[in-house]
Design a protein around this motif. Structure first.
Motif, PDB file in Angstrom:
ATOM      1  N   SER A 271       1.327  -1.030   0.097  1.00 32.71           N
ATOM      2  CA  SER A 271       0.259   0.355  -0.068  1.00 32.71           C
ATOM      3  C   SER A 271       0.854   1.210  -0.215  1.00 32.71           C
TER       4      SER A 271
ATOM      5  N   PRO B  43     -10.699   0.625   5.020  1.00 28.80           N
ATOM      6  CA  PRO B  43     -12.192   1.037   3.316  1.00 28.80           C
ATOM      7  C   PRO B  43     -12.393   1.483   3.680  1.00 28.80           C
TER       8      PRO B  43
ATOM      9  N   ARG C 266      -6.363  -1.823  -8.928  1.00 26.83           N
ATOM     10  CA  ARG C 266      -6.192  -2.457  -7.450  1.00 26.83           C
ATOM     11  C   ARG C 266      -7.106  -3.363  -7.541  1.00 26.83           C
TER      12      ARG C 266
ATOM     13  N   PHE D  25      -7.997  -5.670  -3.706  1.00 30.13           N
ATOM     14  CA  PHE D  25      -8.740  -5.726  -2.202  1.00 30.13           C
ATOM     15  C   PHE D  25      -9.000  -6.573  -1.887  1.00 30.13           C
TER      16      PHE D  25
ATOM     17  N   LYS E 147      -6.083   6.815  -2.719  1.00 29.33           N
ATOM     18  CA  LYS E 147      -5.371   5.014  -2.170  1.00 29.33           C
ATOM     19  C   LYS E 147      -5.348   5.037  -1.300  1.00 29.33           C
ATOM     20  N   GLY E 148      -6.371   5.125   0.118  1.00 29.39           N
ATOM     21  CA  GLY E 148      -6.481   5.627   1.376  1.00 29.39           C
ATOM     22  C   GLY E 148      -5.921   5.584   2.730  1.00 29.39           C
TER      23      GLY E 148
ATOM     24  N   ILE F  95     -11.054   4.846   1.243  1.00 30.90           N
ATOM     25  CA  ILE F  95     -10.606   4.308   0.109  1.00 30.90           C
ATOM     26  C   ILE F  95     -11.175   4.584  -0.742  1.00 30.90           C
TER      27      ILE F  95
ATOM     28  N   GLN G  85      -4.401  -3.893  -0.226  1.00 30.11           N
ATOM     29  CA  GLN G  85      -4.566  -3.766  -1.275  1.00 30.11           C
ATOM     30  C   GLN G  85      -2.928  -3.228  -1.933  1.00 30.11           C
TER      31      GLN G  85
END
Length: 134
Positions: free
Chosen positions: A2, A100, A72, A74, A108-109, A103, A30
């Motif tokens: 990540s 999450p 991406r 997850f 990107k989160g 995101i 991710q």
């Protein structure tokens, strides 16, 4: 993983598809996978399970070398907190994990206290390191 995702690599994301309710998960792992298409559910070849994936817009171009798209994915592993709440990640989270709820397409989160399994540790507080509460 990540931390290694360059935000520019997410520029062509049009949508995210969740296979599970992300509000029920403290964190998701991710990664950017090389996939043969912009859309559709990708094949999954890891232990554990895929919980979501990105869909790319029509402006996304495949790699000239491989013809694949970077999308991406997850996912979670069998020993992650959702399956083993008292296990390895009862507190803390894997390096590629993010909350999450942080995101979104092209975002990107990041880690939060929730994704890390609780409030900041005394060591973090002593160093002045804080994570968003949620």
């Amino acid at each position: 993983m990540s931390a290694l995702i360059d935000p520019e690599e997410l520029a062509h994301e049009a949508d995210l598809v969740w296979l599970e309710d992300p509000a029920e998960l403290d964190y998701v792992r991710q990664s950017l996978d090389r996939l043969p298409s912009r859309r559709g559910r990708p094949a999954y070849h890891r232990d554990g399970r895929m919980v979501g994936y990105a869909v790319l817009g029509e402006d996304a171009r495949p790699s000239r070398a491989s013809g694949t798209f970077r999308r991406r994915v997850f996912w979670l592993l069998p020993h992650d907190r959702d399956e083993q709440p008292e296990g390895l990640y009862a507190t803390g989270a894997p390096s590629e994990a993010v909350d999450p709820r942080t995101i979104a397409p092209r975002v990107k989160g990041y880690k939060t206290q929730r994704s890390e399994g609780g409030p900041a540790s005394p060591a973090m507080l002593e160093l002045g390191i804080t994570l968003p509460a949620d």
